[in-house]
Design an enzyme around this catalytic site. Structure first.
Site, PDB file in Angstrom:
ATOM      1  NE  ARG A  70      48.293  -8.460 -55.776  1.00 45.38           N
ATOM      2  CZ  ARG A  70      47.622  -7.184 -56.313  1.00 45.38           C
ATOM      3  NH1 ARG A  70      46.358  -7.251 -55.171  1.00 45.38           N
ATOM      4  NH2 ARG A  70      48.124  -6.750 -56.755  1.00 45.38           N
ATOM      5  CE1 TYR A 129      51.265  -0.479 -49.542  1.00 44.20           C
ATOM      6  CE2 TYR A 129      51.056  -2.299 -51.028  1.00 44.20           C
ATOM      7  CZ  TYR A 129      50.972  -0.679 -50.735  1.00 44.20           C
ATOM      8  OH  TYR A 129      50.580   0.247 -51.561  1.00 44.20           O
ATOM      9  CD  GLN A 165      45.503  10.878 -68.872  1.00 51.10           C
ATOM     10  OE1 GLN A 165      43.681  12.166 -68.624  1.00 51.10           O
ATOM     11  NE2 GLN A 165      45.336  10.507 -70.155  1.00 51.10           N
TER      12      GLN A 165
END
Length: 675
Positions: free
Chosen positions: A215, A167, A340
């Site tokens: 982060r 990012y 999923q």
């Protein structure tokens, strides 16, 4: 004494103490975008009641250009502050702490207004970014800092500044995306200037008694990524700038190496975090594929990190930490890292949930309450649909008898767990066994059931699953033609050359099962790293092995075939399909679409191509495996209906498209919650 003394130990940050060493990592669930703030609050509050030490929200944008996509949640107004206050108040009332992640997507932003250090388009977005000038960079810094201030005003205990996964802040760090020659580019000191300045100015704005997590990407897994020395340099600078904690980020989103899928070994990247331990004075969090208390405890006890981040496991079971505290870890619903219902939903614009726990993100909608009248239920079929229905009925206080013709519960999960890279399914089946026993569900296994066997019950749920579809290929009764059940369940002998009929999820599973021999790389970290070309960033920039992936030689020559004239595997999971395709490509599996199956011949399978059935070709094969889809197994339901007995049909017996455990578990849970 606790079984998990390191995981459950408090963490003193000076101005505040976290009750344990478990972070619920950031997940973009889509809940904030619903603007149903009661629903958002209940999602986080349920995890707070489950005793997690600190939670981090999904990424919240600091401005329009930095938002991950149009309409994504931002923190830019008083209304946003008021809405988020509903969440923080609920979490604090539940005894929890929560930080808001500030996510500026940079060139990953899915919109035409995206910005970046340089005008280099991302391979995962169609929008080329605008290169920021000095004033534009100043605006981004100010907006991020203002967002942190608003987070504090909204009652958050801290913020996480997103500086990893490729990012915005991460994009400034590496020459792969930063081609600038001004004070924000060139040398590493210049390239790391932006994230350090963001942390410094955020700390000055929010004060000393507010958590700031940074982060940090500790292994980029892209060409020209950061070296370990640069990671250490940035970590020290971020600490000096005022960060409270450093969290581990692994890999950019555009990296072609899996980092969180089920085929990635547990705690596969904890060694990267450990390399930073002792080089900074603030706590360090490690992340990725940590999904049980035992794994978390081992990571902490052996000095790999000060804290562990678990995101998807908190979707699977909101009570993860409280169950571990109570010595009841076997009852924790396991995250199988399938993606999923979580990441696949996120990247499809849907609300996230969990295959194992369909209540995740639906806490206010899917409410399981005690039944007003206790009834006796027969549930026929002990696969995912039947198990979820039986457990929900038992949770509500009903008397449940679970039938299955097999000698063990689990249904088709017992075949899935045989596939290399799907070892987590063993734990899922074991969890079902634990819960069935703990909830007092009577089991009658190893026997077929007729309508006459069910006359004494108040109600019947039919979850009898599927049967393989017959592809009706001439000569398919030959002894060298097997079904996927023969291969995965019965371990029938298979030759050295194989043709697989059908390239859906089952066809891919069978191909991976047959191409791999010996121990699965998922069970052996050095083998897995070599297979995917992962190396030490201290030795190779970005953590990419210069020689690239080096998979083991395939056990068999496999050809994967499908009728659809499209790329095989196109319809696999949105975030995992590429991994399955890449894994089979590395094993030399040949994939062919647009074929007609003409006949089984002594030397293999005769196929033709297109509607005109042109170019007949013999696919040489010792063994042919049929994975041509499934049909509902409805014979019991039809018998019950014919006798005038009511029943509810769920799972594969209702709709047989692929082997959709996500739909089956959701359907079984929702039905049982209403009966």
């Amino acid at each position: 004494m606790s079984n998990y003394p390191h995981m459950l130990a408090p963490l003193d940050l000076g101005f505040t103490t976290l009750k344990n060493r478990v972070l619920m990592g950031s997940m973009h669930t889509g809940l904030e975008e619903t603007k149903d703030w009661n629903r958002v609050a209940e999602f986080y509050a349920e995890r707070a009641r489950g005793e997690v030490g600190l939670m981090v929200t999904g990424g919240i944008g600091p401005n329009l250009e930095g938002s991950v996509l149009p309409g994504a949640a931002m923190m830019v107004s008083q209304d946003d502050i008021d809405n988020h206050s509903v969440v923080t108040q609920r979490v604090n009332d539940a005894g929890g702490k929560i930080a808001m992640q500030i996510l500026h997507a940079g060139r990953y932003a899915y919109g035409p207004k995206c910005v970046a250090p340089s005008a280099i388009k991302s391979p995962i977005s169609p929008f080329p970014p605008t290169e920021l000038d000095a004033a534009g960079i100043e605006k981004q810094i100010s907006d991020i800092v203002d967002t942190a201030v608003r987070a504090r005003q909204a009652g958050y205990d801290g913020v996480e500044i997103m500086g990893s996964e490729g990012y915005f802040l991460n994009q400034f760090l590496v020459t792969h995306t930063n081609k600038r020659t001004d004070e924000w580019g060139g040398s590493y000191e210049n390239r790391m200037r932006l994230p350090v300045e963001v942390v410094r100015r955020t700390r000055a704005a929010v004060g000393d008694d507010f958590i700031i997590i940074y982060r940090l990407s500790m292994i980029d897994l892209i060409p020209n990524g950061s070296t370990h020395a640069e990671v250490v340099q940035l970590a020290k600078a971020v600490e000096a700038a005022g960060a409270s904690i450093i969290n581990t980020g692994i890999g950019w989103h555009e990296a072609r190496i899996p980092t969180i899928a089920t085929s990635v070994p547990r705690a596969a990247f904890a060694w990267v975090t450990k390399k930073l331990m002792g080089k900074v004075g603030i706590p360090i969090i490690t992340s990725n594929r940590i999904n049980t208390p035992d794994v978390a405890e081992n990571v902490l006890a052996t000095g790999y990190a000060d804290m562990v981040s678990m995101a998807r496991p908190m979707l699977a079971d909101a009570q993860f930490v409280s169950k571990a505290m109570a010595g009841n870890a076997a009852s924790i619903a396991p995250c199988i890292a399938c993606n999923q219902a979580c990441l696949d939903h996120t990247f499809s614009g849907k609300i996230s949930s969990c295959l194992v726990n369909p209540r995740a993100c639906y806490e206010t909608e899917l409410v399981v309450t005690p039944a007003q009248t206790r009834k006796s239920f027969a549930v026929v079929g002990a696969g995912p649909a039947g198990l979820s229905a039986a457990m929900t009925l038992a949770e509500r206080g009903h008397q449940v008898t679970l039938f299955d013709r097999a000698n063990a519960i689990g249904g088709q999960l017992n075949m899935a767990k045989q596939v290399p890279g799907k070892e987590e399914f063993w734990g899922l089946v074991d969890w079902y066994k634990t819960m069935v026993a703990d909830m007092g569900i009577e089991t009658r296994l190893g026997q077929s059931v007729t309508a006459d066997d069910l006359t004494g019950f108040d109600d019947v749920i039919v979850a009898t699953g599927v049967v393989p579809r017959d592809p009706a290929i001439a000569g398919q009764d030959a002894p060298n033609v097997l079904s996927y059940i023969d291969v995965l369940r019965d371990k029938a002998p298979v030759g050295k050359t194989v043709a697989i009929v059908g390239a859906g999820g089952i066809g891919f599973d069978v191909a991976e099962f047959l191409a791999q021999e010996g121990s699965s790389p998922t069970e052996n970290l050095p083998d897995w790293m070599e297979e995917w070309g992962v190396s030490d960033p201290e030795e190779n920039r970005g953590g990419l092995a210069p020689e690239g992936p080096k998979p083991e030689a395939p056990a068999r020559a496999v050809t994967l075939l499908q009728r659809k004239a499209e790329k095989p595997g196109k319809r696999l999971g949105k975030t995992t399909g590429w991994i399955h395709r890449a894994a089979l490509n590395m094993k030399g599996v040949r994939m062919m679409g647009g074929v007609n199956y003409e006949s089984v011949e002594p030397g293999g399978l005769m196929v033709s191509f297109g509607e005109a059935r042109e170019n007949p070709t013999l696919i040489e094969a010792d063994t042919i495996v049929l994975c041509a889809g499934q049909l509902p197994e409805r014979s019991l339901a039809d018998e019950l209906i014919a006798k005038g007995m009511s029943c509810h049909v769920i799972g594969g017996a209702d709709v047989a498209a692929e082997l959709d455990a996500k739909r089956a578990i959701d359907q079984g849970t929702r039905l049982a919650a209403t009966l």
